[in-house]
Scaffold this motif. Structure first.
Motif, PDB file in Angstrom:
ATOM      1  N   TRP A 168       0.820  -1.221   0.000  1.00 35.51           N
ATOM      2  CA  TRP A 168       0.000   0.000   0.000  1.00 35.51           C
ATOM      3  C   TRP A 168       0.848   1.263   0.000  1.00 35.51           C
ATOM      4  CZ3 TRP A 168      -4.917  -1.643   3.220  1.00 35.51           C
ATOM      5  CH2 TRP A 168      -5.935  -1.958   2.319  1.00 35.51           C
ATOM      6  N   TRP A 169       1.843   1.230  -0.891  1.00 33.69           N
ATOM      7  CA  TRP A 169       2.587   2.421  -1.299  1.00 33.69           C
ATOM      8  C   TRP A 169       3.477   3.016  -0.199  1.00 33.69           C
ATOM      9  CZ3 TRP A 169      -2.369   5.421  -3.318  1.00 33.69           C
ATOM     10  CH2 TRP A 169      -3.118   4.570  -4.136  1.00 33.69           C
ATOM     11  N   CYS A 170       3.887   2.193   0.744  1.00 28.29           N
ATOM     12  CA  CYS A 170       4.699   2.786   1.822  1.00 28.29           C
ATOM     13  C   CYS A 170       6.095   2.182   1.939  1.00 28.29           C
ATOM     14  CB  CYS A 170       3.965   2.725   3.154  1.00 28.29           C
ATOM     15  SG  CYS A 170       3.658   1.089   3.791  1.00 28.29           S
TER      16      CYS A 170
ATOM     17  N   ALA B  59      -3.582  12.851   9.507  1.00 24.73           N
ATOM     18  CA  ALA B  59      -2.791  14.031   9.132  1.00 24.73           C
ATOM     19  C   ALA B  59      -3.664  14.979   8.308  1.00 24.73           C
ATOM     20  CB  ALA B  59      -1.552  13.616   8.341  1.00 24.73           C
ATOM     21  N   ASN B  60      -4.433  14.426   7.372  1.00 22.13           N
ATOM     22  CA  ASN B  60      -5.316  15.282   6.563  1.00 22.13           C
ATOM     23  C   ASN B  60      -6.415  15.898   7.419  1.00 22.13           C
ATOM     24  OD1 ASN B  60      -4.004  15.088   4.130  1.00 22.13           O
ATOM     25  ND2 ASN B  60      -5.074  13.215   3.525  1.00 22.13           N
ATOM     26  N   GLU B  61      -6.936  15.100   8.347  1.00 21.45           N
ATOM     27  CA  GLU B  61      -7.985  15.604   9.244  1.00 21.45           C
ATOM     28  C   GLU B  61      -7.468  16.842   9.991  1.00 21.45           C
ATOM     29  OE1 GLU B  61     -10.665  13.605   8.918  1.00 21.45           O
ATOM     30  OE2 GLU B  61     -11.977  14.670  10.297  1.00 21.45           O
TER      31      GLU B  61
ATOM     32  N   TYR C 114      -8.879  11.023  -3.161  1.00 16.17           N
ATOM     33  CA  TYR C 114      -8.796  10.128  -1.999  1.00 16.17           C
ATOM     34  C   TYR C 114      -7.847  10.761  -0.994  1.00 16.17           C
ATOM     35  CZ  TYR C 114      -8.375   6.227   1.108  1.00 16.17           C
ATOM     36  OH  TYR C 114      -8.397   5.449   2.249  1.00 16.17           O
ATOM     37  N   HIS C 115      -8.380  11.038   0.196  1.00 18.66           N
ATOM     38  CA  HIS C 115      -7.529  11.633   1.228  1.00 18.66           C
ATOM     39  C   HIS C 115      -7.621  10.875   2.540  1.00 18.66           C
ATOM     40  CE1 HIS C 115      -6.428  14.973  -1.339  1.00 18.66           C
ATOM     41  NE2 HIS C 115      -7.691  15.169  -1.638  1.00 18.66           N
ATOM     42  N   GLY C 116      -8.206   9.671   2.522  1.00 18.20           N
ATOM     43  CA  GLY C 116      -8.264   8.876   3.738  1.00 18.20           C
ATOM     44  C   GLY C 116      -9.681   8.534   4.121  1.00 18.20           C
ATOM     45  N   ASP C 117      -9.831   7.918   5.285  1.00 21.20           N
ATOM     46  CA  ASP C 117     -11.110   7.309   5.653  1.00 21.20           C
ATOM     47  C   ASP C 117     -11.809   7.940   6.855  1.00 21.20           C
ATOM     48  OD1 ASP C 117     -10.802   5.580   3.546  1.00 21.20           O
ATOM     49  OD2 ASP C 117      -9.755   4.079   4.737  1.00 21.20           O
TER      50      ASP C 117
ATOM     51  N   VAL D  98      -5.299  18.848  -2.493  1.00 21.21           N
ATOM     52  CA  VAL D  98      -5.044  18.034  -3.695  1.00 21.21           C
ATOM     53  C   VAL D  98      -3.974  16.985  -3.440  1.00 21.21           C
ATOM     54  CG1 VAL D  98      -5.572  19.888  -5.340  1.00 21.21           C
ATOM     55  CG2 VAL D  98      -3.231  19.598  -4.551  1.00 21.21           C
ATOM     56  N   GLU D  99      -4.070  15.890  -4.190  1.00 19.28           N
ATOM     57  CA  GLU D  99      -2.933  14.985  -4.339  1.00 19.28           C
ATOM     58  C   GLU D  99      -2.094  15.588  -5.467  1.00 19.28           C
ATOM     59  OE1 GLU D  99      -3.784  10.568  -4.498  1.00 19.28           O
ATOM     60  OE2 GLU D  99      -5.801  11.391  -4.546  1.00 19.28           O
ATOM     61  N   PRO D 100      -0.816  15.770  -5.270  1.00 19.61           N
ATOM     62  CA  PRO D 100      -0.022  16.468  -6.279  1.00 19.61           C
ATOM     63  C   PRO D 100       0.298  15.603  -7.511  1.00 19.61           C
ATOM     64  CG  PRO D 100       1.356  15.798  -4.428  1.00 19.61           C
ATOM     65  CD  PRO D 100      -0.050  15.418  -4.074  1.00 19.61           C
TER      66      PRO D 100
ATOM     67  N   VAL E  33      -1.329  20.307   0.254  1.00 19.02           N
ATOM     68  CA  VAL E  33      -0.870  19.287  -0.689  1.00 19.02           C
ATOM     69  C   VAL E  33      -0.674  17.980   0.069  1.00 19.02           C
ATOM     70  CG1 VAL E  33       1.016  18.623  -2.207  1.00 19.02           C
ATOM     71  CG2 VAL E  33       0.111  20.923  -2.331  1.00 19.02           C
ATOM     72  N   ASP E  34      -1.435  16.975  -0.347  1.00 24.10           N
ATOM     73  CA  ASP E  34      -1.412  15.663   0.312  1.00 24.10           C
ATOM     74  C   ASP E  34      -0.336  14.808  -0.370  1.00 24.10           C
ATOM     75  OD1 ASP E  34      -1.836  12.992   0.919  1.00 24.10           O
ATOM     76  OD2 ASP E  34      -4.018  13.079   0.778  1.00 24.10           O
ATOM     77  N   GLU E  35       0.823  14.761   0.268  1.00 27.65           N
ATOM     78  CA  GLU E  35       1.983  14.019  -0.279  1.00 27.65           C
ATOM     79  C   GLU E  35       2.072  12.621   0.324  1.00 27.65           C
ATOM     80  OE1 GLU E  35       4.399  14.828  -2.488  1.00 27.65           O
ATOM     81  OE2 GLU E  35       4.425  17.008  -2.663  1.00 27.65           O
ATOM     82  N   ILE E  36       0.982  12.152   0.909  1.00 24.58           N
ATOM     83  CA  ILE E  36       1.031  10.886   1.646  1.00 24.58           C
ATOM     84  C   ILE E  36       1.431   9.723   0.734  1.00 24.58           C
ATOM     85  CG2 ILE E  36      -0.484   9.227   2.865  1.00 24.58           C
ATOM     86  CD1 ILE E  36      -1.800  11.994   3.970  1.00 24.58           C
ATOM     87  N   ALA E  37       0.862   9.700  -0.472  1.00 29.16           N
ATOM     88  CA  ALA E  37       1.208   8.618  -1.401  1.00 29.16           C
ATOM     89  C   ALA E  37       2.326   9.012  -2.358  1.00 29.16           C
ATOM     90  CB  ALA E  37      -0.030   8.208  -2.192  1.00 29.16           C
ATOM     91  N   MET E  38       2.290  10.253  -2.852  1.00 37.49           N
ATOM     92  CA  MET E  38       3.204  10.628  -3.936  1.00 37.49           C
ATOM     93  C   MET E  38       4.521  11.224  -3.442  1.00 37.49           C
ATOM     94  SD  MET E  38       1.909   9.551  -6.612  1.00 37.49           S
ATOM     95  CE  MET E  38       0.459   8.509  -6.494  1.00 37.49           C
TER      96      MET E  38
ATOM     97  N   GLY F  65       3.021  10.861   5.111  1.00 39.59           N
ATOM     98  CA  GLY F  65       2.739   9.628   5.867  1.00 39.59           C
ATOM     99  C   GLY F  65       3.440   8.469   5.183  1.00 39.59           C
ATOM    100  N   LYS F  66       2.797   7.328   5.179  1.00 40.84           N
ATOM    101  CA  LYS F  66       3.275   6.121   4.495  1.00 40.84           C
ATOM    102  C   LYS F  66       4.803   5.974   4.503  1.00 40.84           C
ATOM    103  CE  LYS F  66      -0.685   5.692   1.324  1.00 40.84           C
ATOM    104  NZ  LYS F  66      -1.345   4.428   1.555  1.00 40.84           N
ATOM    105  N   GLY F  67       5.468   6.489   3.437  1.00 40.96           N
ATOM    106  CA  GLY F  67       6.897   6.250   3.235  1.00 40.96           C
ATOM    107  C   GLY F  67       7.817   7.037   4.158  1.00 40.96           C
TER     108      GLY F  67
HETATM  109  N1  PMP Z   1      -3.990  10.443   1.243  1.00 41.03           N
HETATM  110  C1  PMP Z   1      -3.615   9.725   0.191  1.00 41.03           C
HETATM  111  C2  PMP Z   1      -3.244  10.443  -1.076  1.00 41.03           C
HETATM  112  C3  PMP Z   1      -3.542   8.332   0.261  1.00 41.03           C
HETATM  113  O1  PMP Z   1      -3.186   7.627  -0.817  1.00 41.03           O
HETATM  114  C4  PMP Z   1      -3.886   7.699   1.486  1.00 41.03           C
HETATM  115  C5  PMP Z   1      -3.831   6.189   1.648  1.00 41.03           C
HETATM  116  N2  PMP Z   1      -3.819   5.431   0.527  1.00 41.03           N
HETATM  117  C6  PMP Z   1      -4.288   8.493   2.564  1.00 41.03           C
HETATM  118  C7  PMP Z   1      -4.323   9.857   2.413  1.00 41.03           C
HETATM  119  C8  PMP Z   1      -4.692   7.880   3.866  1.00 41.03           C
HETATM  120  O2  PMP Z   1      -3.610   7.370   4.553  1.00 41.03           O
HETATM  121  P1  PMP Z   1      -3.826   6.258   5.662  1.00 41.03           P
HETATM  122  O3  PMP Z   1      -4.311   5.028   4.956  1.00 41.03           O
HETATM  123  O4  PMP Z   1      -2.477   6.079   6.276  1.00 41.03           O
HETATM  124  O5  PMP Z   1      -4.841   6.786   6.626  1.00 41.03           O
END
Ligand code: PMP
Length: 417
Positions: free
Chosen positions: A49-51, A112-114, A142-145, A202-204, A236-241, A265-267
Motif C-alpha cells: 500500500w505504497w509505503c 494528518a489530513n484531518e 482520496y484523502h483517507g477514511d 489536492v494529491e499532487p 498538498v497531500d503528499e502521503i502517497a506521492m 505519511g506512508k513512506g
Molecule cells: N492520502 C492519500 C493520497 C492516500 O493515498 C492515502 C492512503 N492510501 C491516505 C491519504 C490515507 O492514509 P492512511 O491510509 O495512512 O490513513
C-alpha cells in the motif's frame, strides 16, 4: 491460504473476494519479496500500500528501531518533547521549499489530513475570517477514511451511505495530461466562491486511488497561484506521492510551488512503523497562540511522534540522503515506462502513463485487469488493480533484474488478453 471467516475485518476487501480468491497469510518479507505460510514468494508490486519504498527488512531501519526500543519506546509530545521528534521535525522541514514550518505528528495519513482541514478552518477563525470554512478538492479524490478526509475525498460508490455526515466540498476536475489543457473552471469557481474557501486540498500530480490519474504541474501551479490570489490555503497531500515516489522528494516540487500545508505519511518511515504529519507554514502556526484569547489547537493523538516511529523516519531520511533515492526513482521509472509504452499499440490498452516510479496501464475494462492480476499472481507478482487500471508501485530500491522480471510478465499478461 487461510479460512476467510477469521476474526479480522479486512479493509477494502469484498467478502466475495475472500471466498473466491482466498487469502495468502504473509509470514515474513525481505527486499521486494513477501513470503507466505505455504512457502510462496510474491513480489510486493504495490510496496505494501505504497509505503515500503525501501523494501522490506532494510537493516539500517530495523537496527534503528531496535536501538530505540531499548531506550525510549513511548513518550508524548503534549507539554513534553523527546530528541527523536525534535530532530525529525527539523529534518522534515529542511526537505521543504520554505523550512520555516511546524510539524504536527499523527500516526496515519487520514489523521494528518484531518488535522490539516481543522487547522485551516481554525486558522481563518483565528485571524477573524470565520466565513472561510469551505474546501475545494479534485474530482475522484482520496484523502483517507476519517469523516473529514472522506468529505473532501467523496467517492459516490464508496461513501454514499455516509453522505448525511459529510460536509459539502467544491470539486474541480483537472484535465488529464493527454487532454486539452483548459483551466478556465478554476477561475470560474473562485470567482463565485473564493470568499468562503478555507483551502484547496489536492494529491499532487497523480491521483493514486482513483486509478493513477495524472495531471500537469502547470495545473498545480495555477491552483497555488489562485489560492494566493483569493487568500485561501493550499493543502498538498503528499502521503502517497511524496518521499521520492515521483522522482523528486515531494511531488509538488515538479510544479515549483511552496504549499501552505503539506501532509505526509506512508513512506516517511519507509513503512516500518506508522507515522504521519501535517507540516504548516509558520504564518499559520503563529496564530494558534493564547495571548488574550485562547486559540490553542486542542487536537493530538496518543502515538503522535512516537519515538520508535521517529527513529524509523530518521533512519529513512538518512538512507534517502546517502543513496539519492528520488534520483533512483526517476531513472528506474523512466526505464519501466520506456518498456511498457509499447503496449499502447494493443487494442486492449487505453493508455500507459508514468510519473517516476508510478507506472500505470489503463485497460478497457476491470474484467481485463482482473485477468492480468490473476496471471501475474501465478508468476509471483502481487498487484491490486484499481478498476480498469493496473499499476506498479514497486519499492524504489528494486534492482534491474527484478524490474526485468516484472516487466516481462506484465507485458506477457497484457498481450495475452
Ligand atoms: N492520502 C492519500 C493520497 C492516500 O493515498 C492515502 C492512503 N492510501 C491516505 C491519504 C490515507 O492514509 P492512511 O491510509 O495512512 O490513513
Amino acid at each position: 491460504m487461510s479460512n476467510y471467516r477469521s476474526h479480522i475485518w479486512h479493509p477494502f476487501t469484498k467478502f466475495s473476494a475472500l471466498e473466491n480468491e482466498g487469502l495468502p497469510v504473509i509470514e515474513r518479507a525481505e527486499g521486494i519479496y513477501l513470503f507466505d505460510q505455504d512457502g510462496n514468494k510474491y513480489i510486493d508490486g504495490i510496496s505494501s500500500w505504497w509505503c515500503v519504498n525501501l523494501g522490506h527488512s532494510n537493516p539500517d531501519i530495523t537496527h534503528a528501531i531496535k536501538e530505540q526500543a531499548d531506550t525510549l519506546q513511548q513518550s508524548i509530545l503534549g507539554n513534553l518533547a523527546h530528541s527523536g521528534a525534535i530532530q525529525l521535525a527539523e529534518e522534515i522541514c529542511q526537505t521543504m521549499p520554505d523550512s520555516n514550518r511546524h510539524v504536527l505528528f499523527a500516526s496515519d495519513g487520514s489523521s494528518a489530513n484531518e488535522s490539516a482541514l481543522k487547522v485551516a478552518v481554525q486558522y481563518f477563525h483565528n485571524i477573524g475570517q470565520s466565513q472561510r470554512n469551505k474546501f475545494v478538492s479534485l474530482t475522484d479524490p482520496y484523502h483517507g477514511d476519517t469523516i473529514g478526509s472522506v468529505s473532501v475525498g467523496y467517492i459516490e460508490s464508496f461513501h454514499k451511505p455516509l453522505k448525511p455526515l459529510l460536509f459539502e466540498t467544491h470539486q474541480l476536475t483537472p484535465p488529464s495530461r493527454s487532454e486539452k489543457q483548459d483551466y478556465s473552471a478554476v477561475e470560474k469557481l473562485f470567482n463565485e466562491y473564493g470568499h468562503e474557501i478555507a483551502a484547496v486540498i489536492v494529491e499532487p500530480l497523480c491521483q493514486g486511488a482513483s486509478g493513477m490519474r495524472m495531471y500537469s504541474p502547470d495545473y498545480l501551479k495555477l491552483l497555488s497561484e489562485t489560492c494566493k490570489k483569493y487568500g485561501c490555503l493550499l493543502i498538498v497531500d503528499e502521503i502517497a506521492m511524496g518521499m521520492g515516489r515521483t522522482g523528486k522528494m515531494w511531488a509538488h516540487e515538479h510544479a515549483g510551488i511552496d504549499p501552505d500545508i503539506i501532509t505526509i505519511g506512508k513512506g516517511i518511515t519507509a513503512g516500518y512503523i506508522p507515522l504521519s504529519a501535517a507540516v504548516f507554514k509558520d504564518k499559520i502556526y503563529r496564530t494558534f497562540n493564547d495571548e488574550g484569547e485562547d486559540k490553542t489547537f486542542y487536537h493530538g493523538h496518543t502515538f503522535a511522534g512516537n519515538p520508535l516511529a521517529c527513529s524509523a523516519a530518521l533512519a529513512t531520511l538518512k538512507y534517502y540522503r546517502e543513496n539519492n533515492v528520488p534520483e533512483q526513482a526517476r531513472t528506474k521509472g523512466a526505464a519501466i515506462q520506456q518498456e511498457l509504452c509499447a503496449l499502447e499499440e494493443l487494442d486492449c490498452v487505453k493508455e500507459v502513463r508514468s510519473l517516476g516510479m508510478v507506472n500505470a496501464i489503463e485497460l478497457q475494462s476491470s474484467e481485463q485487469t482482473r485477468q492480468v492480476k490473476a496471471s501475474l499472481l501465478k508468476e509471483g507478482i502481487l498487484l491490486r488493480p484499481l478498476g480498469a487500471v493496473i499499476y506498479l508501485m514497486l519499492p524504489l530500491t528494486v534492482n534491474e533484474d527484478e524490474i526485468r522480471y516484472v516487466i516481462q510478465h506484465v507485458k506477457e499478461a497484457v498481450q495475452k488478453l
